[in-house]
Design an enzyme around this catalytic site. Structure first.
Site, PDB file in Angstrom:
ATOM      1  N   CYS A 139     -41.980 -26.488 -74.079  1.00 43.82           N
ATOM      2  CA  CYS A 139     -40.878 -26.731 -73.145  1.00 43.82           C
ATOM      3  C   CYS A 139     -40.336 -28.126 -73.391  1.00 43.82           C
ATOM      4  CB  CYS A 139     -41.342 -26.592 -71.698  1.00 43.82           C
ATOM      5  SG  CYS A 139     -40.027 -26.954 -70.487  1.00 43.82           S
ATOM      6  N   CYS A 148     -37.219 -31.477 -70.117  1.00 47.88           N
ATOM      7  CA  CYS A 148     -37.141 -32.881 -69.686  1.00 47.88           C
ATOM      8  C   CYS A 148     -36.758 -33.736 -70.886  1.00 47.88           C
ATOM      9  CB  CYS A 148     -38.475 -33.328 -69.091  1.00 47.88           C
ATOM     10  SG  CYS A 148     -38.917 -32.473 -67.573  1.00 47.88           S
ATOM     11  N   GLU A 190     -17.603 -25.508 -43.767  1.00 49.49           N
ATOM     12  CA  GLU A 190     -18.304 -24.978 -44.936  1.00 49.49           C
ATOM     13  C   GLU A 190     -17.955 -23.505 -45.063  1.00 49.49           C
ATOM     14  OE1 GLU A 190     -20.452 -23.962 -47.990  1.00 49.49           O
ATOM     15  OE2 GLU A 190     -20.601 -26.078 -47.387  1.00 49.49           O
ATOM     16  N   ASN A 238     -18.765 -33.809 -49.694  1.00 40.31           N
ATOM     17  CA  ASN A 238     -19.884 -33.542 -50.611  1.00 40.31           C
ATOM     18  C   ASN A 238     -19.581 -32.237 -51.350  1.00 40.31           C
ATOM     19  OD1 ASN A 238     -22.393 -33.625 -51.876  1.00 40.31           O
ATOM     20  ND2 ASN A 238     -23.436 -32.624 -50.168  1.00 40.31           N
ATOM     21  N   CYS A 245     -22.430 -34.861 -57.284  1.00 32.69           N
ATOM     22  CA  CYS A 245     -23.432 -34.537 -58.304  1.00 32.69           C
ATOM     23  C   CYS A 245     -22.808 -34.480 -59.691  1.00 32.69           C
ATOM     24  CB  CYS A 245     -24.118 -33.205 -57.972  1.00 32.69           C
ATOM     25  SG  CYS A 245     -22.993 -31.782 -57.932  1.00 32.69           S
TER      26      CYS A 245
END
Length: 379
Positions: free
Chosen positions: A11, A14, A262, A309, A336
């Protein structure tokens, strides 16, 4: 962070694992500063907020592989066969502790892992979310309802054998595509929502709902926004794209009147439940199911502070124009996606950035969360 999966080459998710974590943070902070340099003054940046470099993910998204009676929970290798990652060091301890008995449950009842190369089998994914305190939401993503009864009939065994199991559901995703989940959700447990207390504010998460994947850094993000709101001393705060109400409810806990909007009915239901837990009536907290880009001006106000957001795509053009003209004197933008944040900040012609801060939600990767405090240009 040491990872035997990475060292073995099974893997490589990361991408920065070989870089010491303090160096990762410095490099990530430099990247977002450079990307936003045209819209964020250099002296506006604050010290990055960081949490632990491992054991921070409160949600595991695991592909089911292997064979009946010998399931793997992790990822797929290039040929499409299962690679077991149930001891992944990114996940919170409560998730890691649950995966061994959870895999045992899957094997014992005979769920058939979905084999991608053959397009055959039932169990596609297992999604596990951990709340502060260790309670778990467990979702089985199946190709069809053919094996639904196996889980339903042994639900008691699952709740008894998996530490913290609280909410259990089955999601049906029939398509042979790289899609995590489908539209149909079947709740099996008595509880249909996972209680996610962040400090003094109880938040609720239903299956399929969005929640920040790093609890420690999410708490830091909400604390920063609450501090900025307190400094502005508004009468009313509007939370646009409010999700389960995190920003609004933290402001309401500090005594502000709040309103949130929302598109997700389940998220609004969760926000309303949290407001009720806090003893807030509709004069103090209002949450509505509406399109944030089209209906922001229907909220009770006027607002002194607006929090936005948005999803990764950023703000709609109509909402940018509304924000430029709205009565709020302070805005908080949590993003983000630094690329769309840069675009939106450039388009907000009547606002100027006062402060900005990196919140490292995603150690070991390039992904960034940035919060920005804006005030009216010229004020």
């Amino acid at each position: 962070m040491r990872c035997d999966y990475y060292r073995a080459g099974v893997c490589r998710s990361c991408t920065h694992l070989e870089v010491p974590y303090p160096e990762q943070v410095v490099a990530k902070d430099r990247r977002v500063r450079d990307l936003l340099s045209a819209v964020v003054p250099a002296d506006a940046w604050r010290v990055p907020f960081v949490g632990p470099e491992s054991g921070f993910r409160n949600k595991a998204k695991l592909v089911a592989g292997g064979t009946t009676g010998a399931v793997t929970l992790g990822i797929l290798d290039p040929p499409g066969r299962g690679v077991d990652l149930r001891e992944c060091g990114l996940h919170e301890a409560a998730i890691v502790a649950a995966l061994l008995p959870l895999a045992g449950f899957i094997d014992d009842i005979g769920l058939i892992p979905y084999a991608v190369p053959e397009r055959r089998g039932e169990l596609k994914h297992v999604l596990v979310t951990a709340a502060p305190g260790g309670a778990l939401m467990i979702r089985f993503v199946l190709r069809s309802t053919a094996q639904l009864a196996l889980i339903r009939n042994r639900l008691g065994l699952l709740l008894d054998s998996v530490p913290g199991a609280d909410v259990v559901s089955v999601n049906i995703q029939p398509e042979h595509k790289a899609i995590l989940e489908g539209e149909r959700e079947i709740i099996l447990s008595p509880n249909d929502s996972l209680r996610m207390p962040l400090g003094p504010v109880p938040l609720y998460l239903q299956p399929g709902g969005f929640f920040q994947t790093n609890t420690v850094v999410a708490q830091g993000l909400y604390a920063q926004a609450t501090s900025w709101i307190a400094d502005a001393e508004p009468g009313t705060v509007w939370d646009i794209y409010c999700g389960v109400g995190g920003f609004a409810l933290h402001a309401a806990y500090e005594g502000r009147r709040v309103a949130g909007i929302e598109l997700s009915p389940s998220a609004i239901a969760a926000a309303q439940r949290s407001a009720a837990d806090l003893g807030l009536d509709e004069g103090q907290a209002v949450f509505r199911v509406e399109d944030a880009g089209a209906s922001a001006d229907t909220l009770p106000g006027p607002p002194g502070v607006v929090v936005v957001n948005p999803p990764r795509r950023g703000l709609d053009a109509d909402l940018v124009r509304w924000l430029d003209d709205c009565p709020a004197q302070t805005m908080i933008y949590s993003s983000c996606n630094p690329q769309t944040l840069a675009r939106d900040l450039a388009a907000l012609s009547r606002w100027t950035v006062r402060e900005a801060r990196l919140f490292d939600m995603f150690p070991q990767t390039d992904h960034s969360e940035v919060a920005v405090l804006l005030g009216r240009a010229g004020s």
